[in-house]
Design an enzyme around this catalytic site. Structure first.
Site: not given
Ligand code: MEV
Length: 301
Positions: A89, A94, A96-97, A138
């Protein structure tokens, strides 16, 4: 038994606006999540968050990966063990990885023969299911590694300068922030849409500056992007303190990375200023991490 890892990521430009189709530049960084998968009598997920079976409240991403993979290739039981250097968070990718590393591990264990594109795309579906909204950024960058211009998925050169991350240790929910930004856009479309498009333009101008390694100007545009992120309500005092500390210590530029509202900031800096920037972030109350940009995406260890 198979062990895989996937990197975290930072945004040089474009978070939030990318959800609305604007350009963004996102880079994999050498902080990794490792997962080990093996056949087991039942489904078991072990992580620093606890030990569970399929459990969406504790392990939403791994649970969803297991359910998705089970629909493709039925299995009795699997044990997934997660160890992560990427704080949860924190805006460093984290979720996505862990998602793409687990997909890659199961792909190998069960012989699914998924391509990297398929892993990134299934990972994106999983993020949407768990979070409600997510751009493919991500999961794509954690799968492929490198520096990537979104939405074209154009691979740019790795940056040849220092990178320092500062963690506020303030937990933030991507889902909540994305939804707050969406509500702001719905209330004031004539104001917020141009801000998104200007954020996208920082990525477009940033690409030309990265091509000539003009990191001083890249840093200036990161600072512009930061002001725009502040204007859409995703900044917080802790992030601001770390960002100004990094800039004052000689960073080329510093901004939020990821959803904001807490989590992490990123600074790029001349190599000989990296220690000063890191120390300034620590003195401002953040947890500082000097890292490296990496071309290595998800991989079998
Ligand atoms: C989150 O790492 C990035 C955001 O742009 C959300 C997304 O792209 O899914 C806030």
């Amino acid at each position: 038994m198979v062990t895989c890892s996937a990197p975290g990521k930072v945004y040089l430009f474009g978070e939030h606006a990318v959800v609305y189709g604007e350009n963004a530049i996102c880079c994999a960084v050498d902080i990794r999540t490792h997962i080990t998968v093996e056949e087991n009598d039942s489904v078991l997920i072990e992580s620093p968050l606890g030990t569970t079976g399929i459990d969406y409240s504790v392990h939403p991403y791994v649970s969803e990966v297991l359910e998705k993979v089970r629909a493709m290739s039925p299995f009795e039981g699997i044990k997934v063990h997660v160890e992560s250097d990427i704080p949860i968070g924190s805006g460093l990718g984290s979720s996505a990885a862990v998602t793409v590393a687990t997909l890659k591990g199961l792909d190998n264990l069960l012989g699914l023969d998924l391509s990297l594109e398929e892993i990134a795309s299934i990972g994106h579906e999983i993020e949407i299911q768990v979070q409600g909204a997510a751009s493919p950024t991500d999961t794509y960058v954690c799968t492929m590694g490198g520096t990537v211009m979104i939405p074209d998925r154009k691979h740019l050169d790795l940056l040849d300068c220092g990178v320092v991350i500062g963690n506020t240790n303030v937990f933030s929910s991507t889902k909540e922030l994305v939804s707050n930004v969406s509500a702001l856009k719905d209330a004031y479309p004539e104001l917020i849409s141009p801000i998104f498009s200007t954020i996208g333009n920082t990525a477009i101008r940033g690409e030309t500056l990265l091509a000539v390694k003009d990191y001083k100007e890249v840093g200036k545009l990161m600072n512009v992007n930061q002001g725009l992120l502040d204007s859409i309500g995703v900044n917080c005092p802790e992030l601001s303190s770390l960002i100004y500390a990094a800039r004052n210590a000689g960073a080329f530029g510093a901004k939020i990375t990821g959803a904001g509202g807490g989590g992490c900031m990123v600074a790029i800096a001349p190599e000989d200023k990296v220690e000063d920037v890191s120390q300034a972030i620590s003195e401002a109350g953040g947890v500082s991490l000097i890292t490296k940009f990496t071309g290595q995406g998800v991989r079998i260890e």
